[in-house]
Design a protein around this motif. Structure first.
Motif, short mmCIF file in Angstrom:
data_model
loop_
_atom_site.label_atom_id
_atom_site.label_comp_id
_atom_site.label_asym_id
_atom_site.label_seq_id
_atom_site.Cartn_x
_atom_site.Cartn_y
_atom_site.Cartn_z
N VAL A 88 0.85 -1.20 0.00
CA VAL A 88 0.00 0.00 0.00
C VAL A 88 0.88 1.25 0.00
CG1 VAL A 88 -1.76 1.31 1.22
CG2 VAL A 88 -1.86 -1.20 1.19
N VAL A 89 0.74 2.06 -1.04
CA VAL A 89 1.53 3.29 -1.18
C VAL A 89 0.75 4.50 -0.70
CG1 VAL A 89 2.73 4.77 -2.86
CG2 VAL A 89 2.80 2.28 -3.10
N GLY A 90 -0.56 4.51 -0.92
CA GLY A 90 -1.39 5.62 -0.47
C GLY A 90 -2.01 6.35 -1.64
N HIS A 91 -2.67 7.43 -1.32
CA HIS A 91 -3.46 8.14 -2.32
C HIS A 91 -2.59 8.98 -3.25
CE1 HIS A 91 -7.33 6.82 -0.79
NE2 HIS A 91 -6.86 7.01 0.42
N GLN A 92 -3.15 9.30 -4.38
CA GLN A 92 -2.43 9.98 -5.44
C GLN A 92 -1.97 11.37 -5.01
OE1 GLN A 92 -1.07 9.43 -8.11
NE2 GLN A 92 -1.09 11.19 -9.45
N ASP A 129 -8.90 -8.62 -3.74
CA ASP A 129 -9.01 -10.01 -4.17
C ASP A 129 -9.02 -10.12 -5.69
OD1 ASP A 129 -9.06 -10.98 -1.59
OD2 ASP A 129 -11.25 -11.18 -1.49
N THR A 130 -9.73 -9.21 -6.33
CA THR A 130 -9.81 -9.22 -7.79
C THR A 130 -8.46 -8.97 -8.43
OG1 THR A 130 -12.12 -8.50 -7.78
CG2 THR A 130 -10.87 -8.10 -9.79
N LEU A 131 -7.73 -7.99 -7.91
CA LEU A 131 -6.43 -7.64 -8.49
C LEU A 131 -5.39 -8.73 -8.22
CD1 LEU A 131 -6.55 -3.85 -7.63
CD2 LEU A 131 -6.49 -4.84 -9.94
N VAL A 172 1.37 -6.19 -18.92
CA VAL A 172 0.13 -6.95 -19.06
C VAL A 172 -0.84 -6.61 -17.93
CG1 VAL A 172 -0.87 -9.27 -19.09
CG2 VAL A 172 1.25 -8.82 -20.33
N PHE A 173 -0.31 -6.53 -16.70
CA PHE A 173 -1.17 -6.20 -15.55
C PHE A 173 -1.78 -4.81 -15.72
CE2 PHE A 173 -2.07 -4.35 -11.44
CZ PHE A 173 -2.63 -5.38 -10.72
N ILE A 174 -0.97 -3.84 -16.09
CA ILE A 174 -1.45 -2.47 -16.26
C ILE A 174 -2.56 -2.41 -17.31
CG2 ILE A 174 -0.80 -0.17 -17.11
CD1 ILE A 174 2.01 -0.77 -15.85
N THR A 175 -2.33 -3.07 -18.44
CA THR A 175 -3.32 -3.09 -19.51
C THR A 175 -4.62 -3.72 -19.04
OG1 THR A 175 -1.51 -3.33 -21.10
CG2 THR A 175 -3.72 -3.78 -21.90
N ALA A 176 -4.51 -4.85 -18.36
CA ALA A 176 -5.71 -5.55 -17.88
C ALA A 176 -6.44 -4.75 -16.80
CB ALA A 176 -5.30 -6.92 -17.33
N ALA A 177 -5.69 -4.19 -15.86
CA ALA A 177 -6.31 -3.43 -14.78
C ALA A 177 -7.07 -2.23 -15.34
CB ALA A 177 -5.25 -2.98 -13.78
N ARG A 178 -6.49 -1.53 -16.30
CA ARG A 178 -7.18 -0.39 -16.91
C ARG A 178 -8.45 -0.85 -17.62
NH1 ARG A 178 -1.65 2.35 -19.33
NH2 ARG A 178 -0.95 3.31 -17.37
N ALA A 179 -8.38 -1.99 -18.30
CA ALA A 179 -9.56 -2.51 -18.99
C ALA A 179 -10.66 -2.88 -18.00
CB ALA A 179 -9.18 -3.72 -19.84
N MET A 180 -10.27 -3.21 -16.77
CA MET A 180 -11.24 -3.55 -15.72
C MET A 180 -11.72 -2.33 -14.96
SD MET A 180 -9.27 -6.97 -14.30
CE MET A 180 -10.52 -7.49 -13.12
N GLY A 181 -11.21 -1.15 -15.32
CA GLY A 181 -11.68 0.09 -14.70
C GLY A 181 -10.80 0.66 -13.62
N TYR A 182 -9.61 0.06 -13.40
CA TYR A 182 -8.71 0.54 -12.36
C TYR A 182 -7.62 1.43 -12.98
CZ TYR A 182 -10.59 -3.27 -9.50
OH TYR A 182 -11.42 -4.13 -8.80
N PRO A 183 -7.36 2.60 -12.43
CA PRO A 183 -6.15 3.33 -12.82
C PRO A 183 -4.93 2.48 -12.46
CG PRO A 183 -7.65 4.74 -11.57
CD PRO A 183 -8.16 3.34 -11.43
N ALA A 184 -3.93 2.48 -13.33
CA ALA A 184 -2.76 1.63 -13.09
C ALA A 184 -1.52 2.31 -13.63
CB ALA A 184 -2.95 0.25 -13.73
N ALA A 208 -1.95 -0.50 -8.89
CA ALA A 208 -3.32 -0.18 -9.26
C ALA A 208 -3.93 0.68 -8.16
CB ALA A 208 -4.15 -1.44 -9.45
N HIS A 209 -4.84 1.57 -8.54
CA HIS A 209 -5.46 2.47 -7.55
C HIS A 209 -6.78 1.87 -7.07
CE1 HIS A 209 -7.24 6.07 -5.74
NE2 HIS A 209 -5.99 6.46 -5.57
N VAL A 210 -6.83 1.61 -5.77
CA VAL A 210 -8.03 1.07 -5.13
C VAL A 210 -8.67 2.20 -4.33
CG1 VAL A 210 -8.87 -0.62 -3.45
CG2 VAL A 210 -7.00 -1.23 -5.00
N PRO A 211 -9.95 2.48 -4.53
CA PRO A 211 -10.57 3.65 -3.90
C PRO A 211 -10.35 3.76 -2.39
CG PRO A 211 -12.06 2.72 -5.53
CD PRO A 211 -10.90 1.78 -5.42
N THR A 212 -10.41 2.65 -1.67
CA THR A 212 -10.31 2.71 -0.21
C THR A 212 -8.88 2.80 0.31
OG1 THR A 212 -10.39 0.29 -0.15
CG2 THR A 212 -12.48 1.47 0.12
#
Length: 266
Positions: A88-92, A129-131, A172-184, A208-212
């Protein structure tokens, strides 16, 4: 954990280089969970012209070659105290709006092979869990292999090859995460290996950016989130935006590059 890093990159040319310029992203920053105690960069055969922060708040040193050089050597050494924050890195923060991290690049454009991979990902009970399921699916589909190490492979190229290195896994992870709606985003840095001190390359992973939680790291090649063995250095939309060293030179000289790296606990 207190880590010491010694990283040397040596370039040799078969003819004098009349002019060269390199961007170096090799200075880690202090941030929550990471304290840079000391860090120095030495350049033999050139000099640092200016240092600045890019749009991702990475520290960039602009290095010029001394005219007529046939060798350039860049050495960085330092000590970093790292805390295990389970990735966990924290918010943007910084200058880049969040929507930009959902934009595809030439290296992270989704295609039919990516869609086939996404169809196999089981969404979990929550975002983490999804990521993690996505990370595991990528490593299963694209096992780690050093048979190829080209810097310009797209995510589709990697899926087609069926194997890759840490840089490929991150794309590959970045591409997939963005396609799933996550900033990456892509992360370059260092990893202390458990079985060796000497290495021949730095490391890469994805966030990947997780809202919480904000930004959370995923090292797909090792199947974990970064812990106290990882030093974050630079981030970008893909490898090209976070590359440790990139640049240009005049002339037709052939280049030979060697890298030596040590990461160990102090």
């Amino acid at each position: 954990m207190r880590l010491t890093v010694s990283h040397r990159t040596h370039y040799a040319y078969d003819a004098p280089v009349p002019y060269g310029l390199q961007q170096i992203r090799l200075r880690p920053k202090s941030r929550p969970g990471q304290l840079v105690e000391d860090w120095n960069i030495d350049v033999a055969g050139g000099q640092v012209e200016v240092s600045f922060e890019d749009e991702h708040a990475n520290t960039v040193d602009l290095v010029s070659f001394a005219p007529g050089q046939t060798e350039i050597e860049i050495t960085c050494r330092g000590t970093v105290e790292v805390e295990d924050k389970a990735g966990v890195v924290g918010h943007q923060g910084g200058y880049v709006p969040m929507w930009l991290f959902q934009r595809s690049t030439a290296l992270t454009k989704a295609g039919p092979l990516m869609q086939a991979l996404l169809d196999k990902v089981t969404r979990g009970a929550d975002d983490l869990d999804t990521l993690h399921a996505l990370s595991a699916q990528i490593l299963d589909h694209v096992p780690y292999s050093t048979d190829q190490a080209a810097a310009d492979l797209t995510a589709e190229d990697v899926l087609n090859a069926g194997h890759g290195v840490c840089q490929d896994h991150a794309h590959v992870f970045i591409t997939a995460a963005r396609a799933m709606g996550y900033p990456a985003r892509y992360v370059s840095g260092y990893l202390m290996m458990d079985d060796r001190v000497d290495q021949n390359a730095s490391h890469a992973w994805a966030e990947a950016h997780v809202p919480t939680l904000g930004w959370v790291g995923f090292d797909i090649s090792n199947g974990i989130s970064p812990d106290a063995r990882y030093v974050r250095v630079a981030t970008g939309l893909d490898y090209r935006g976070a590359a440790p060293i990139s640049g240009m030179r005049y002339g037709n000289a052939a280049e030979d590059m060697t890298v030596s790296l040590q990461v160990q606990q102090q």
